[in-house]
Design a protein around this motif. Structure first.
Motif, mmCIF file in Angstrom:
data_model
loop_
_atom_site.group_PDB
_atom_site.id
_atom_site.type_symbol
_atom_site.label_atom_id
_atom_site.label_comp_id
_atom_site.label_asym_id
_atom_site.label_seq_id
_atom_site.Cartn_x
_atom_site.Cartn_y
_atom_site.Cartn_z
ATOM 1 N N ASN A 715 0.844 -1.211 0.000
ATOM 2 C CA ASN A 715 0.000 0.000 0.000
ATOM 3 C C ASN A 715 0.873 1.253 0.000
ATOM 4 O O ASN A 715 0.563 2.245 -0.670
ATOM 5 C CB ASN A 715 -0.951 0.019 1.187
ATOM 6 C CG ASN A 715 -2.191 -0.843 0.926
ATOM 7 O OD1 ASN A 715 -2.408 -1.287 -0.219
ATOM 8 N ND2 ASN A 715 -2.987 -1.100 1.965
ATOM 9 N N VAL A 716 1.974 1.181 0.808
ATOM 10 C CA VAL A 716 2.902 2.338 0.845
ATOM 11 C C VAL A 716 3.430 2.569 -0.563
ATOM 12 O O VAL A 716 3.442 3.695 -1.084
ATOM 13 C CB VAL A 716 4.060 2.074 1.845
ATOM 14 C CG1 VAL A 716 5.150 3.154 1.724
ATOM 15 C CG2 VAL A 716 3.526 2.009 3.275
ATOM 16 N N ASP A 743 4.231 6.104 6.268
ATOM 17 C CA ASP A 743 4.711 6.699 5.010
ATOM 18 C C ASP A 743 4.426 8.185 5.022
ATOM 19 O O ASP A 743 3.750 8.684 5.928
ATOM 20 C CB ASP A 743 4.035 6.016 3.807
ATOM 21 C CG ASP A 743 2.545 6.238 3.751
ATOM 22 O OD1 ASP A 743 2.088 7.404 3.802
ATOM 23 O OD2 ASP A 743 1.763 5.220 3.708
ATOM 24 N N GLY A 747 -2.068 10.531 2.765
ATOM 25 C CA GLY A 747 -2.918 10.438 3.974
ATOM 26 C C GLY A 747 -4.390 10.102 3.617
ATOM 27 O O GLY A 747 -4.741 9.982 2.437
ATOM 28 N N LEU A 756 -11.824 1.940 6.678
ATOM 29 C CA LEU A 756 -10.669 1.436 5.930
ATOM 30 C C LEU A 756 -10.510 -0.074 6.015
ATOM 31 O O LEU A 756 -10.119 -0.724 5.047
ATOM 32 C CB LEU A 756 -9.375 2.081 6.462
ATOM 33 C CG LEU A 756 -9.085 3.492 5.931
ATOM 34 C CD1 LEU A 756 -7.772 4.001 6.527
ATOM 35 C CD2 LEU A 756 -8.997 3.510 4.412
ATOM 36 N N ARG A 762 -12.656 1.021 -0.443
ATOM 37 C CA ARG A 762 -11.565 1.757 -1.077
ATOM 38 C C ARG A 762 -11.960 3.220 -1.075
ATOM 39 O O ARG A 762 -13.113 3.551 -1.276
ATOM 40 C CB ARG A 762 -11.365 1.318 -2.526
ATOM 41 C CG ARG A 762 -11.274 -0.191 -2.694
ATOM 42 C CD ARG A 762 -10.762 -0.563 -4.053
ATOM 43 N NE ARG A 762 -9.326 -0.286 -4.181
ATOM 44 C CZ ARG A 762 -8.732 0.142 -5.292
ATOM 45 N NH1 ARG A 762 -9.435 0.367 -6.378
ATOM 46 N NH2 ARG A 762 -7.429 0.367 -5.338
ATOM 47 N N LEU A 777 -6.482 -4.410 3.539
ATOM 48 C CA LEU A 777 -6.588 -3.985 4.944
ATOM 49 C C LEU A 777 -7.600 -4.850 5.719
ATOM 50 O O LEU A 777 -7.415 -5.124 6.898
ATOM 51 C CB LEU A 777 -6.990 -2.497 5.020
ATOM 52 C CG LEU A 777 -5.915 -1.507 4.556
ATOM 53 C CD1 LEU A 777 -6.425 -0.070 4.681
ATOM 54 C CD2 LEU A 777 -4.616 -1.643 5.356
ATOM 55 N N SER A 801 0.420 8.463 6.341
ATOM 56 C CA SER A 801 -0.377 7.525 7.136
ATOM 57 C C SER A 801 0.551 6.644 7.954
ATOM 58 O O SER A 801 1.637 6.274 7.489
ATOM 59 C CB SER A 801 -1.197 6.622 6.201
ATOM 60 O OG SER A 801 -1.873 7.387 5.245
ATOM 61 N N PHE A 803 0.116 3.125 9.627
ATOM 62 C CA PHE A 803 -0.664 1.929 9.954
ATOM 63 C C PHE A 803 0.069 1.144 11.023
ATOM 64 O O PHE A 803 1.291 1.022 10.952
ATOM 65 C CB PHE A 803 -0.839 1.064 8.695
ATOM 66 C CG PHE A 803 -1.854 1.641 7.729
ATOM 67 C CD1 PHE A 803 -3.194 1.271 7.819
ATOM 68 C CD2 PHE A 803 -1.467 2.532 6.741
ATOM 69 C CE1 PHE A 803 -4.117 1.803 6.932
ATOM 70 C CE2 PHE A 803 -2.400 3.071 5.871
ATOM 71 C CZ PHE A 803 -3.742 2.715 5.954
HETATM 72 P P1 ADP Z 1 -6.594 -1.687 -2.144
HETATM 73 O O1 ADP Z 1 -5.272 -1.247 -1.903
HETATM 74 O O2 ADP Z 1 -6.743 -2.878 -2.945
HETATM 75 O O3 ADP Z 1 -7.552 -0.605 -2.550
HETATM 76 P P2 ADP Z 1 -6.574 -1.953 0.678
HETATM 77 O O4 ADP Z 1 -7.515 -2.630 1.631
HETATM 78 O O5 ADP Z 1 -5.214 -2.389 0.792
HETATM 79 O O6 ADP Z 1 -7.167 -2.140 -0.759
HETATM 80 O O7 ADP Z 1 -6.657 -0.445 0.931
HETATM 81 C C1 ADP Z 1 -7.854 0.172 1.121
HETATM 82 C C2 ADP Z 1 -7.778 1.631 0.819
HETATM 83 O O8 ADP Z 1 -7.038 2.304 1.819
HETATM 84 C C3 ADP Z 1 -7.141 1.941 -0.389
HETATM 85 O O9 ADP Z 1 -8.000 1.951 -1.498
HETATM 86 C C4 ADP Z 1 -6.593 3.337 -0.143
HETATM 87 O O10 ADP Z 1 -7.515 4.303 -0.496
HETATM 88 C C5 ADP Z 1 -6.362 3.359 1.303
HETATM 89 N N1 ADP Z 1 -4.924 3.233 1.666
HETATM 90 C C6 ADP Z 1 -4.331 2.084 2.056
HETATM 91 N N2 ADP Z 1 -3.061 2.305 2.362
HETATM 92 C C7 ADP Z 1 -2.845 3.632 2.162
HETATM 93 C C8 ADP Z 1 -1.761 4.454 2.326
HETATM 94 N N3 ADP Z 1 -0.558 4.011 2.759
HETATM 95 N N4 ADP Z 1 -1.865 5.791 2.033
HETATM 96 C C9 ADP Z 1 -3.058 6.273 1.621
HETATM 97 N N5 ADP Z 1 -4.156 5.529 1.452
HETATM 98 C C10 ADP Z 1 -4.033 4.197 1.738
#
Ligand code: ADP
Length: 815
Positions: A715-716, A743, A747, A756, A762, A777, A801, A803
């Protein structure tokens, strides 16, 4: 007599020779002989008799003369000695001379005893010594005189008798005369009376005519129904209007036989009674006699008070005077009362009601057997008011007392439920007492009457029902759905609390069709139309539409209503629910979105894989070019992507079904972090900085934790691609290890943070720009939760963000 005395031989007597007689004797004899007045001398002790010539006639012929001369008196006067001796002795005893007039002294003379009357005097002769020595009797026979006197007396008496008889006859005559007179008067009187009687008779006759006229007019004017029947056939002779109305006929019945007028009487007992009066001459009275008559074509069944009086001519019954009073209404009313009474009695019995009666004046309580049982008394127990009062639960005593006082002052009845303790068994019971105060025969309000009912069972049931009703209400109010009830016409009549909570409107506003104002205008008409149709057909109703909430937002509801029908299939009630399906609709939407995303996400690497494979296929015969390894690398990456996507989908599916099993062990989390970070750094330009602890043992499934860390790092790489700095932070937090991956990317909006970790979620911005299924997530959160750890994010829009998640520390470390 002088000669006789001289010749008499006195020597044979006690007197001796006359020469020797005493001078007194000689003088006395001398006086005797010389007296012309009849004289007698008793001389000496033996009272020897001397008498003179004047005396001789009194001695009669063939009698005592001369025999008694010289004889002692006792012998001489044998027959009269008892009469004369007392007189002689009286004189000799020194008493004075005595005198008797017309004395009856019987005498023997003329050859027989004769009744003779004498007037005489006995006087004493004194001797020379002055002593009485003899009796000188001067005497005269008065027989003739006496007898003559007696004859006069008898005559007089006879006369008097005759006189008396005459006078009696006279009286009789007078009486007869008077009687004759009075008879005469009587006859005159009788004559007058006869005349009077004749006059009276004429008057009576006139009166009879008047009486008969009066009799007829009395019948006609009488408010009581009256009828005169004559002769054996009981012909209608006189009838008044009341009777005509009663039998439903007109005056034409006059002169007709009873059975021609009222044939329906045939066979009814009343006809026999009529004939009986006619035959016996008895006056018969019948009370509340049931009779039916054909009144103008309709059968009228009534009750009548009847009097049948015989009408006589010369002592012979020739007719009947009937009078009748229709008492049907009264009888029916009474019967109704009797029925009500019987019904009340039956009700009391069947409802198991006990009765009681309390005489306040004498404090006397009378109860029925059922009351006795309800109150828990045995048959032999004596029941007093105090006993019963002691049974009333303390809690209700005031209420009971107040109810009784109110009834006494207002005379209103009371109904009261209260608990009591059984007199013998001491069991708690509930009773319902009905009571009222009533006037007794003396006109005093001192009697309490009422009934008592054992309501223990119904109270228990009621309590249970109340409880279940409360539970139901509680349940209805606490379910998430909006519940409602409508009547058979479709008007809503009841709503649970959720309605008010959701719409902000009260029950009054919502009732009927008020709720429909909250329907979204685009749907309202269609929904209501369908609902009304279902109300008509009685079919289960179901619809979905948006309903306005008090926040001004519409939410989607699924509305369902089931009709409650009676045995005939008629709808009595509708039970309906409104279920908020906004979330479901969102999920559906999310699923739709997900399918589209997933297809899209899969399509990209699959297309890329296919393209690489196609190119490889085209050049497979050609000599080796550097394109071949590149194409193989593309294909491999695409394959990995596809595998990853499929892996995520499979994990999600497994998580849904709870199929993910953890293989936990103790390991150093830093080692796993570093390993993942090396891969991450190789495949990106990121620079990673470690913070905090450099090593920490955790107890977890190493592979799954690796998956979690890789997800975060991916995700990062994906969302913070424009930055190249990231931080790995390891710290110990109580019994947990806390791992953060930070990261400096875009945000996340604060309001989106709570979503989330939801499945398929998403952020909008990411959806368009970045590939992904919104599952990473979610999978992370599920894995961490399964380890007993926590997961979260600290993020601010534009500020990057962070996490984080926690894992339980390895047990040896804890120990
Ligand atoms: P995906 O990445 O497949 O969309 P995730 O469950 O991993 O699904 O992430 C869910 C949502 O969280 C993402 O669509 C994104 O909008 C947000 N997200 C996750 N990680 C980050 C991050 N590091 N910085 C910003 N937004 C994030």
């Amino acid at each position: 007599m002088g000669t006789l005395i001289r010749k008499f031989n006195w020597l044979e007597t006690e007197l001796g020779h006359p020469l020797n007689w005493s001078p007194v004797l000689k003088t006395s004899v001398n006086i005797l002989l010389n007296s012309r007045f009849p004289m007698f001398l008793f001389w000496g002790e033996n009272l020897n008799c001397f008498y003179n010539d004047s005396y001789r006639p009194s001695l009669g012929i063939q009698g005592k003369h001369p025999g008694i001369l010289g004889l002692p008196a006792k012998e001489a006067w044998k027959e009269s000695w008892k009469d004369i001796n007392p007189l002689i002795q009286e004189v000799l005893n020194g008493h004075q001379a005595n005198w008797k007039e017309d004395q009856l002294i019987p005498i023997y003379r003329n050859g027989a005893m004769e009744l003779a009357y004498w007037t005489f005097s006995y006087s004493p002769v004194h001797d020379e010594y002055g002593q009485p020595c003899a009796i000188f009797v001067t005497c005269m026979e008065t027989t003739e005189k006496v007898l003559a006197g007696q004859a006069i007396v008898e005559k007089t008496l006879e006369m008097a008798q005759i006189n008396r008889k005459l006078s009696e006859s006279n009286e009789m005559f007078n009486l007869i005369n008077q009687e004759v007179k009075s008879k005469n008067q009587e006859l005159t009187q009788i004559n007058q009376e006869l005349l009077q009687t004749k006059e009276n008779l004429e008057k009576s006759l006139q009166a009879v005519f008047e009486t008969e006229a009066r009799f007829r007019s009395m019948i006609h004017d009488s408010p009581i129904a009256m009828l005169v029947n004559r002769g054996e056939d009981l012909v209608f002779e006189e009838i008044n209007d009341s009777m005509l109305r009663m039998i439903g006929k007109d005056i034409s019945v006059k002169g007709k036989k009873i059975l021609d007028v009222l044939p329906e009487l045939e066979g009814q007992p009343i006809l026999k009674t009529l004939y009986k009066t006619f035959q016996t001459g008895e006056t018969i009275q019948k009370l509340e006699e049931p009779i039916w008559i054909n009144r103008e074509g309709k059968k009228y069944q009534g009750y009548f008070n009847l009097t049948y009086s015989p009408l006589r001519e010369n002592g012979i019954v020739t007719g009947i005077l009937q009078s009748a009073v229709d008492v049907t209404e009264m009888v029916l009313a009474r019967k109704k009362i009797e029925q009500v009474e019987a019904f009340t009695r039956l009700s009391i019995q069947s409802a198991n009601l006990g009765t009681y009666q309390f005489d306040m004046e004498n404090a006397e309580l009378i109860v029925s057997d059922r009351t006795r049982i309800i109150l828990g008394f045995h048959a032999e127990d004596f029941i007093t008011f105090d006993n019963v009062w002691s049974q009333v639960s303390e809690k209700y005593k005031k209420e009971v007392r107040d109810a009784i006082s109110k009834t006494i002052s207002t005379r209103e009845r009371f109904i009261l439920d209260f608990s009591i303790q059984g007199f013998r068994d001491k069991k708690m019971k509930w009773v319902r007492a009905y009571g009222g105060i009533y006037q007794d025969q003396k006109g005093q309000f001192s009697q309490f009457y009422g009934v008592i009912q054992d309501i223990t069972e119904s109270i228990t049931i009621n309590q249970k029902f109340k409880e279940s009703q409360e539970n139901l209400q509680l349940m209805a109010d606490n379910v998430s759905q909006l519940i409602w009830m409508a009547d058979e016409t479709g008007h809503r009549i009841w709503f649970n609390k959720r309605w008010e909570e959701y719409t902000g409107a009260d029950v009054k506003t919502l009732s009927g069709y008020g709720y429909s104002k909250l329907y979204h205008p685009d749907y309202s008409e269609r929904v209501l139309e369908k609902w009304k149709m279902h109300v008509q057909t009685g079919e289960i109703w179901e619809d979905t539409y948006p309903l306005l909430g008090k926040d001004g937002e519409y939410k989607w509801f699924l509305s369902r209503a089931i009709p409650l029908k009676n045995a005939q299939g008629k709808v009595l009630r509708w039970f309906g629910t409104n279920t908020d399906i906004t979330r479901e609709r969102e999920i559906l939407q999310e699923k739709d979105d997900f399918i589209s995303i997933a297809s899209h996400e899969l399509k990209t690497p699959v297309t890329s894989l296919w393209a690489s494979l196609q190119l490889l296929d085209e050049i497979k015969e050609e000599p080796f070019t550097p394109l071949i390894p590149k194409l193989i690398s593309y294909a491999t990456q695409s394959g990995k992507k596809i595998t990853q996507l499929i892996e995520d989908l499979l994990d999600t599916s497994r998580l849904n079904e709870g199929q993910i099993l953890l293989k936990k062990s103790n390991f150093d989390i830093m080692r796993v972090l570093e390993q993942c970070c090396i891969d991450f750094q190789i495949s990106s330009d990121f620079f990673l900085t470690y913070k905090g602890l450099r090593s920490l043992e955790v107890y977890a499934d190493e592979t799954r934790i690796e998956q979690v860390i890789v997800n975060f790092l991916n995700n990062v790489k994906k969302y913070a691609a424009n930055t190249q700095q990231a931080y790995i932070h390891l710290e110990k937090e109580g019994k947990f290890a806390k791992i953060s991956i930070e990261d400096l990317g875009p945000g996340i909006d604060e309001e989106k943070v709570p979503n989330l970790f939801h499945k398929y979620y998403r952020t909008e911005s990411s959806g368009a720009r970045f590939s992904g299924l919104g599952l990473g997530l979610y999978i992370n959160a599920e894995i961490i939760k399964k380890h007993g750890g926590k997961i979260g994010v600290e993020s601010k829009k534009g500020k990057g963000s962070k996490f984080w998640f926690t894992l339980p520390l390895a047990e040896p470390i804890l120990n």
